[in-house]
Design an enzyme around this catalytic site. Sequence first.
Site, PDB file in Angstrom:
ATOM      1  CB  THR A  43      -0.802   0.574   0.931  1.00 54.36           C
ATOM      2  OG1 THR A  43       0.062  -0.443   2.349  1.00 54.36           O
ATOM      3  CG2 THR A  43      -1.936  -1.424   1.294  1.00 54.36           C
ATOM      4  CG  LEU A  88       9.538  -2.737   5.085  1.00 53.52           C
ATOM      5  CD1 LEU A  88      10.203  -3.143   5.960  1.00 53.52           C
ATOM      6  CD2 LEU A  88       8.485  -3.257   3.867  1.00 53.52           C
ATOM      7  CB  THR A 133       1.847   5.177   4.102  1.00 48.63           C
ATOM      8  OG1 THR A 133       0.998   6.727   3.065  1.00 48.63           O
ATOM      9  CG2 THR A 133       2.882   5.879   4.915  1.00 48.63           C
ATOM     10  CB  CYS A 134       2.211   0.060   4.101  1.00 47.24           C
ATOM     11  SG  CYS A 134       1.161   0.446   5.332  1.00 47.24           S
ATOM     12  CB  SER A 135       5.088   0.500  -0.171  1.00 49.03           C
ATOM     13  OG  SER A 135       4.086  -0.933  -0.622  1.00 49.03           O
TER      14      SER A 135
END
Length: 159
Positions: free
Chosen positions: A45, A53, A47-49
Amino acid sequence: MTINVGDTIPNATLNHYKDGVQAINTDEIFKGKKVVLFSVPGAFTPTCSAKHLPGYVEHFAEFKSKGVDVGCIAVNDAFVMAAWGKDQHTPDGLLMLADGNGAFAKLLGLEMDASAFGMGVRSKRFALYAVDGVVKALHIEAPGEFKVSSAEAMLAAIG
């Protein structure tokens, strides 16, 4: 009820991919160790990518120099978490943990209903620091935000 500082991480079985899908118990992850566990609403997703992370990948050596293990968890399956870890060039030792049905998120009281976005029940974005399974710091993001659960914020929290 949401987990709090001073609480013990609940006993649960998660999965990760290492020569096939492997079960891993929370005792194995936390017992006798210092651990930062951060949770994302979903692998791959935005923001996550783009931010969450990658920050932990960038600062992984700093955590390790402090004797702290790092784990990333999401309500995804172990295959997705492994593929995302490969895509993001996660270093060996950064655990990519799958909470496939969201059971661990529910045990922590940190689940969220993302059904309006077609994602079902997921985990809130958060990061915690635990020593020997006891939560010493807990940073839960407000909906739609990415501030307090970053690698930099957790490095500051553990000193």
